[in-house]
Write a protein that holds these residues in place. Structure first.
Motif, PDB file in Angstrom:
ATOM      1  N   THR A 122      -1.846  13.961  -5.238  1.00  0.00           N
ATOM      2  CA  THR A 122      -2.034  13.205  -3.998  1.00  0.00           C
ATOM      3  C   THR A 122      -2.499  14.203  -2.951  1.00  0.00           C
ATOM      4  OG1 THR A 122      -0.205  11.732  -4.558  1.00  0.00           O
ATOM      5  CG2 THR A 122      -0.939  11.695  -2.290  1.00  0.00           C
ATOM      6  N   GLY A 164       7.334   4.013  -5.445  1.00  0.00           N
ATOM      7  CA  GLY A 164       6.922   4.319  -4.086  1.00  0.00           C
ATOM      8  C   GLY A 164       6.418   5.744  -3.906  1.00  0.00           C
ATOM      9  N   THR A 175       2.842   6.103  -2.081  1.00  0.00           N
ATOM     10  CA  THR A 175       2.929   5.900  -0.631  1.00  0.00           C
ATOM     11  C   THR A 175       3.620   7.079   0.042  1.00  0.00           C
ATOM     12  OG1 THR A 175       2.988   3.510  -0.959  1.00  0.00           O
ATOM     13  CG2 THR A 175       3.743   4.332   1.175  1.00  0.00           C
ATOM     14  N   GLU A 176       4.712   7.543  -0.549  1.00  0.00           N
ATOM     15  CA  GLU A 176       5.467   8.656   0.037  1.00  0.00           C
ATOM     16  C   GLU A 176       4.617   9.925   0.112  1.00  0.00           C
ATOM     17  OE1 GLU A 176       9.507  11.131  -1.157  1.00  0.00           O
ATOM     18  OE2 GLU A 176       9.386   9.003  -1.679  1.00  0.00           O
ATOM     19  N   ARG A 193       1.665   9.436   2.602  1.00  0.00           N
ATOM     20  CA  ARG A 193       2.121   9.536   4.006  1.00  0.00           C
ATOM     21  C   ARG A 193       2.236  10.997   4.437  1.00  0.00           C
ATOM     22  NH1 ARG A 193       6.246   4.649   3.658  1.00  0.00           N
ATOM     23  NH2 ARG A 193       4.934   3.070   4.608  1.00  0.00           N
ATOM     24  N   SER A 229      -3.665   0.145  -5.307  1.00  0.00           N
ATOM     25  CA  SER A 229      -4.055   1.175  -4.340  1.00  0.00           C
ATOM     26  C   SER A 229      -4.316   0.576  -2.960  1.00  0.00           C
ATOM     27  CB  SER A 229      -5.287   1.938  -4.822  1.00  0.00           C
ATOM     28  OG  SER A 229      -4.921   2.860  -5.834  1.00  0.00           O
ATOM     29  N   VAL A 278      -1.089   0.401  -1.181  1.00  0.00           N
ATOM     30  CA  VAL A 278      -0.693   1.698  -0.626  1.00  0.00           C
ATOM     31  C   VAL A 278      -1.461   1.955   0.666  1.00  0.00           C
ATOM     32  CG1 VAL A 278      -0.693   4.194  -0.999  1.00  0.00           C
ATOM     33  CG2 VAL A 278      -0.028   2.661  -2.868  1.00  0.00           C
ATOM     34  N   LYS A 296       0.081   0.062   3.422  1.00  0.00           N
ATOM     35  CA  LYS A 296       1.364   0.658   3.816  1.00  0.00           C
ATOM     36  C   LYS A 296       1.165   1.907   4.668  1.00  0.00           C
ATOM     37  CE  LYS A 296       3.861  -1.025  -0.215  1.00  0.00           C
ATOM     38  NZ  LYS A 296       4.428  -0.645  -1.525  1.00  0.00           N
ATOM     39  N   LEU A 297       0.046   2.587   4.457  1.00  0.00           N
ATOM     40  CA  LEU A 297      -0.272   3.762   5.274  1.00  0.00           C
ATOM     41  C   LEU A 297      -0.781   3.377   6.660  1.00  0.00           C
ATOM     42  CD1 LEU A 297      -2.164   5.931   2.627  1.00  0.00           C
ATOM     43  CD2 LEU A 297       0.174   6.263   3.453  1.00  0.00           C
TER      44      LEU A 297
END
Length: 187
Positions: free
Chosen positions: A77, A106, A109-110, A113, A139, A142, A145-146
Motif C-alpha cells: 500500500t 479493513g 483502508t487502514e 489512510r 477498491s 476503500v 472510505k478515504l
C-alpha cells in the motif's frame, strides 16, 4: 526511508523474504481479477525492484505491508507516480494490492489512510488520486472510505492496457488536501 505504523500494520521497506508471497498474490486469480494479467515470478520480482528503487530514491512509495502482531507480509500500500501521461498527470496515486487472506479486515483502508496522511502531511501534496476498473467495487469502497470522490468527467482508457481489454476503462477518484483536512477534523 520512511516507515509508517498504524494500530495493526507496519508499512515498511521491502525484504527479500517478501518476494515469494508477493509472487503468489500476483498469481492469485481473485487478487488479479481487475488487472490485465497475472504476473510471473520474474515479472513480480521486477515489480519489487521498481518499487524498491522508487522508495530508495524518494523515501516514500509503495510500502510492503506487514501485520504488526504476526509479522506476516500481506502485500503493498502506498503512494506512486503513474508511469504514463494522461489528462490528469503528473499526479500522485494511492494504491494497494493485498493477499486474499487479508481481505475483509479493513487493512487496505487502514494502510491507505496512513499513506494519504503521509502524502498530505510530510510530503505536502495538494491532491492524491486513485484509479480503478469500474467492476472493482471493493477498491471503490476503500476510496470512498478515504473521502475520495469520483471525477465522472475524468474516466479514461488506461494507456498501458491493450485496446479491447475488459479492464482498460478506468475511473478516476480524487482527494484534495482541504477535503482531507476537513475529514480529519470530523473524525
Amino acid at each position: 526511508m520512511t516507515e509508517l505504523h498504524t494500530d495493526r500494520l507496519i508499512l515498511r521497506d521491502w525484504r527479500p523474504e517478501d518476494r515469494a508471497p508477493f509472487a503468489a498474490l500476483n498469481d492469485d486469480p481473485a487478487v488479479m481479477e481487475h488487472f490485465p494479467n497475472h504476473l510471473s515470478p520474474d515479472q513480480s520480482d521486477a515489480m519489487v525492484e521498481r518499487i524498491a528503487t522508487f522508495l530508495d530514491e524518494h523515501g516514500w512509495g509503495l510500502w510492503a505491508v506487514e501485520v504488526a502482531q504476526t509479522g506476516e507480509f500481506i502485500g503493498f500500500t502506498g503512494l506512486s507516480v503513474p508511469r504514463f501521461e494522461e489528462h490528469f498527470t503528473p499526479c500522485v496515486e494511492v494504491g494497494w494490492r493485498l493477499a486474499r487472506s487479508s481481505w475483509g479486515h479493513g487493512y487496505a483502508t487502514e494502510a491507505a489512510r496512513a499513506s494519504v496522511a503521509h502524502g498530505f502531511g510530510p510530503l505536502g501534496l495538494d491532491e492524491i488520486v486513485a484509479m480503478v476498473v469500474p467492476d472493482n467495487t471493493r477498491s471503490q469502497g476503500v476510496m470512498r472510505k478515504l473521502g475520495m470522490t469520483r471525477d465522472e468527467d475524468a474516466d479514461f482508457d488506461h494507456p498501458l492496457i491493450a485496446d479491447g481489454s475488459p479492464v482498460r476503462r478506468h475511473r478516476l477518484y480524487r482527494l484534495g488536501r482541504d477535503d482531507w483536512a476537513v475529514s480529519q477534523k470530523a473524525s
